[in-house]
Design an enzyme around this catalytic site. Structure first.
Site, PDB file in Angstrom:
ATOM      1  N   SER A 193       0.249  -1.239  -0.614  1.00 24.43           N
ATOM      2  CA  SER A 193       1.155  -0.724  -1.645  1.00 24.43           C
ATOM      3  C   SER A 193       1.580   0.719  -1.447  1.00 24.43           C
ATOM      4  CB  SER A 193       0.484  -0.862  -3.019  1.00 24.43           C
ATOM      5  OG  SER A 193      -0.689  -0.076  -3.070  1.00 24.43           O
ATOM      6  N   LYS A 203      -2.262   0.413 -12.419  1.00 20.30           N
ATOM      7  CA  LYS A 203      -1.657   1.584 -11.786  1.00 20.30           C
ATOM      8  C   LYS A 203      -0.917   2.443 -12.800  1.00 20.30           C
ATOM      9  CE  LYS A 203      -1.124  -0.483  -7.196  1.00 20.30           C
ATOM     10  NZ  LYS A 203      -0.187  -1.014  -6.186  1.00 20.30           N
TER      11      LYS A 203
END
Length: 895
Positions: A785, A828
């Site tokens: 990511s 996140k």
């Protein structure tokens, strides 16, 4: 074992009420599950033995009787609370000779008495009892004529008692049920005859195992430290028992083949009671002399009859009832001295204790859903998805019960049809109606999330809301398949698995089982595969016929509501995970933590630390400061610890102010200044605010940091003259390293379009080397990511343009420049919000994932969705005039 000559600290085992151990005797101490002190003591003894390279039987322990009745546990009526005040002042120093396992999960400890000691003081009662003991040594006056007379009388009465015991056992049942057979009585007589005057105290202690004395008499003999005094007490007890036996049994004729008793009819019951004492004593002698006994005592047939009634009342299914009937027949034909006798008996007791048909009636009615919703809301804040799933389960159960009630009414109506021509038809109709009954299949849920977010406690609240019994099974560290499926009965110390043991404990067939830490269950090894053993347990289509190796017959687990917990799904095998319904727990936001703290944690810690709510007051500002500056976690465990530290400090301040006679100096209201004085300097600061604008530094996002929640990850890039090599530091994984290489290749390929070079054919990386670093090098980092963040960091370094420090980004980056979907968006974004980020760049494909983020986080962040790296470049540096048309330009970003 070394002789004890001086006072010393030793482990103390409090014996059960009515049990007394004497020197020279062997005692079997049953250890029920409610006794936690004996396993803790054994752990300490084994640890000492391993460290000192000594045998366990060389480490002495003290067995002390109880002087007073222990208290009963209010929640567990069968469990006694033994306090140090209950322990008698005298005991016996002993050695551990063995441990016998039992099929119920309990075990027995075998100890042998060595010498009498005085328990002067109990110095410790947790996790096991420990006390200061003083050795007591018999002083035998061998030259005293009065002592010789006492010893002679003791020896004579002991031999006389042995004779009467042998005769009484023969008269009652021709020794068929007595433990004192002729061979045993001869050995006992020889043992008494061989005793010398120097062993007078030893003989007195030995005879206490045979005498039918009261508990108080035994305590008095144990406390008799003088040998003469002890012998006198034992002589009095011997005379009393011999006189009782003389009055109960009269011998009129003795021949070489028979003994004919003459007894009055009114004394027949006394004879039976008096002779029944003999076998009990004989069993004690049996263990002392090597286990040479008969078949058992008179109560054995009564016990078997009671066991048969228990099996009958358990309402076993046909297959289990057939097995139980066969084993009961074998048991009744078996001698109790056989080793297999106890094995079969324990197995039958296990069958009778399994709740085959006993269930808890679910209190499901018109107001049940509202009551369950209120219960869950009162116990837990947030986690709406979990609550919604549980309420849907309650709704389904209610609908199924309503449908079954209608079917039951039709069955009753069909059974009332008694006309001759309708009997056959009505029977077929009843069978068809019974087939329409709906069987409840409880869901199997797995709660996944970081530590401290309430996964375990929500399971207990679920049981309360459903009105069912609750049982927790810890699977962390389980490495043996037999712990799940049980041991086969052919093995020594075999026992059922944890599932069957849990059913026996709760006593109902539809409890709530919490399978805690299922992600830490052991994998395949030489003891089998525990995770594979769980497949049948957690399969809704198979667990209605779960087979435990010990029980050997199918058990219906379909009514059990299984709730598993895990911190991560990565270590759970795919086939096992496929059988469970996943409910995710994310980290709490600051708003949620503040609500939980003020509603639950603060009142709890104030109460636990001896204060009242008037003596200590928290406000929103203080709680928020503790959350933001002293804890950095997804759950609330550390938050509760810090609140507890504050409560303890204020409790000390409150007591000192009152002791000084100045209660007015104490301030119950907490302030921010109090926090720094109590908790010290701030442990965490705003990570973003401390960062300065510098080219080559970009803020990335990670789903799980070291604290178990989402967070930010700084990516730093530095260039220097070199040969085009790339150096990577920060404990990076292979996938993250590949993202760096992809970003470097894309930037080098588009250097001209990015205005990094004036010549399209120039290799911008030819004469420079790159160093990519991610701080916190002790923490492993990996994942796909960070590709977009790596590319932006490299462009920032080579162009000299800094990235705003309050901007963070995540996304999987491809050589084509497209940004693809990544996971962990909720964690996140919560971590970014907690760290002080203001703007977040996300892949356009993750737009739907961001909808599950709490509203507090969404409102505090500006989320921009991008589908191509050029979209991200334009958002990071909107003031720069980038090429208007490129072959790699993506669609316009969406806010």
């Amino acid at each position: 074992m070394a002789a004890l000559t001086q006072p010393a600290l030793m482990p103390v085992i409090p014996l059960a009420k009515g049990s007394v151990l004497f020197p020279g005797s062997v005692l079997r101490i049953p250890v029920p599950s409610s006794r936690g002190d004996i396993p803790a003591m054994l752990s300490n003894v084994y640890a000492r033995a391993s460290k000192g390279s000594t045998r366990v039987d060389q480490i002495p322990v003290v067995c002390a009787p109880l002087a007073s009745e222990p208290e009963k546990h209010p929640e567990l009526p069968d469990a006694d609370i033994i306090k140090k005040e209950n322990i008698y002042g005298y005991g016996v120093m002993s050695k551990i000779t063995g441990i016998q396992g039992q099929n119920s999960g309990e075990f027995s400890l075998l100890v042998q008495g060595i010498g009498r000691v005085s328990v002067d003081k109990i110095t410790q009662d947790d996790p096991f009892f420990e006390g200061r003991v003083r050795p007591l040594v018999d002083a035998i006056p061998l030259q005293d004529p009065s002592y010789e007379d006492l010893f002679a009388k003791l020896k004579h009465l002991s031999l006389e008692l042995v004779s009467y015991l042998r005769v009484s056992a023969f008269l009652l049942s021709a020794s068929s049920s007595s433990g004192l057979n002729p061979l045993l009585s001869r050995r006992l007589g020889m043992l008494v005859s061989n005793k010398t005057p120097a062993e007078g105290g030893v003989l007195a202690d030995f005879m206490m195992n045979i005498l039918d004395a009261s508990y108080e008499d035994k305590l008095q003999v144990l406390a008799a430290t003088d040998a003469q005094d002890r012998i006198q007490k034992v002589i009095a007890l011997l005379e009393r028992q011999i006189n009782d036996m003389k009055g109960n049994i009269k011998i009129t004729a003795v021949s070489s083949t028979s003994v004919v008793p003459v007894a009055n009819r009114e004394n027949s019951d006394k004879n039976k009671r008096g002779a029944r004492k003999g076998p009990v004593s004989a069993l004690n002698i049996n263990s002392l002399l090597g286990g040479m006994g008969g078949k058992g005592d008179q109560s054995e047939p009564d016990d078997l009859e009671e066991l048969s009634k228990k099996i009958e009342s358990a309402k076993l299914p046909p297959e289990a009832a057939k097995v139980a009937e066969r084993e009961m027949k074998r048991l009744k034909q078996m001698n109790t001295a056989q080793a297999e006798y106890q094995v079969i008996r324990s197995y039958l007791e296990t069958l009778s204790e399994i709740p085959w048909s006993v269930t808890t009636d679910d209190p499901i009615g018109p107001g049940t859903l509202e009551a369950a919703r209120k219960q869950l809301d009162d116990d837990h804040y947030g986690i709406e998805k979990v609550k919604k799933r549980l309420l849907s389960y309650l709704t389904i159960v209610r609908l199924m019960q309503s449908a079954n009630e209608a079917v039951d009414a039709q069955i009753k109506q069909a059974e009332k049809e008694t006309l001759e021509e309708k009997i056959r038809a009505s029977g077929i109709k009843v069978q068809m109606l019974r087939g329409k009954r709906r069987t409840e299949k409880a869901p199997i849920l797995i709660l996944v999330g970081p530590p401290g977010v309430g996964k375990t406690s929500i399971a207990r609240s679920i049981a309360t809301a459903l009105g069912r019994k609750f049982h927790r099974i810890s699977l962390g560290g389980v490495r043996d398949e037999a712990e799940i499926r049980g041991h086969r009965r052919t093995y020594v110390a075999a026992m059922p698995g944890v599932i069957v043991q849990g059913l026996r404990k709760v006593g109902v067939a539809n409890p709530v089982f919490l399978l805690d830490e299922i992600d830490k269950l052991g994998m395949a090894n030489h003891n089998g595969d525990p995770s594979a053993a769980m497949l049948e347990v957690l399969d809704p289509e198979q667990n209605n016929a779960f087979t435990d190796h010990y029980v050997g017959v199918p058990i219906d687990l379909s009514k059990v509501l299984f709730i598993a917990t895990a911190n991560s799904l990565d270590t759970i095998p795919g086939p096992l995970l496929d059988r469970m319904e996943t409910l995710e727990f994310s980290g709490y936001t600051t708003l949620e933590k503040r609500h939980i703290a003020l509603r639950h944690l603060v009142p709890k810690q104030i109460r636990v630390n001896g204060l009242t709510e008037d003596q200590l007051m928290f406000n929103d500002e203080v709680v928020s400061k503790i959350i933001e500056s002293y804890t950095r976690e997804s759950g609330v465990r550390n938050l509760e610890r810090e609140i507890g530290s504050v409560c303890r400090a204020k409790a000390v301040e409150f007591v000192e102010a009152n002791d000084k006679g100045q209660p007015e100096t104490y301030r119950p209201q907490l302030t921010l200044e109090d926090l720094e004085a109590i908790l010290g300097i701030e442990k965490f600061e705003d990570e973003i605010a401390e960062k300065t604008t510098q080219p080559g530094i970009v803020t990335g996002l990670v789903a799980y940091s070291s604290g178990g929640n989402g967070g930010i990850l700084f990516i730093e890039v530095l260039d220097m003259p070199g040969d085009g090599s790339v150096e990577l530091t920060g404990n990076l994984g292979k996938v993250l390293m590949e993202s760096v290489k992809v970003a470097r290749s894309w930037v080098r390929n588009h250097a001209y379009e990015l205005s990094l070079t004036q010549d399209p054919s120039e290799n911008i990386m030819k004469n420079r080397s790159l160093h990519v670093h991610c701080p916190s090098g002790a923490i492993p980092k990996d994942g796909p990511s960070s590709g977009m963040a790596q590319a932006i960091a490299l462009i920032s370094l080579l162009s000299g343009r800094a990235v705003p420090p309050t901007m963070a980004m995540t996304g999987e980056f491809q050589l084509s420049g497209h940004v693809k979907r990544v996971g962990g968006i909720k964690e996140k974004l919560i971590g970014a919000y907690r760290a002080g980020v203001k703007t977040v760049l996300l892949p356009a494909q993750n737009e739907k994932d961001a909808r599950e983020v709490p509203s507090e986080v969404r409102e505090g962040l500006t989320i921009i969705y991008v589908s191509h790296i050029w979209d991200a470049i334009r958002q990071v540096w909107p003031d720069v005039q980038w090429p208007a048309e490129t072959a790699f330009a993506g669609v316009q970003p969406r806010l």
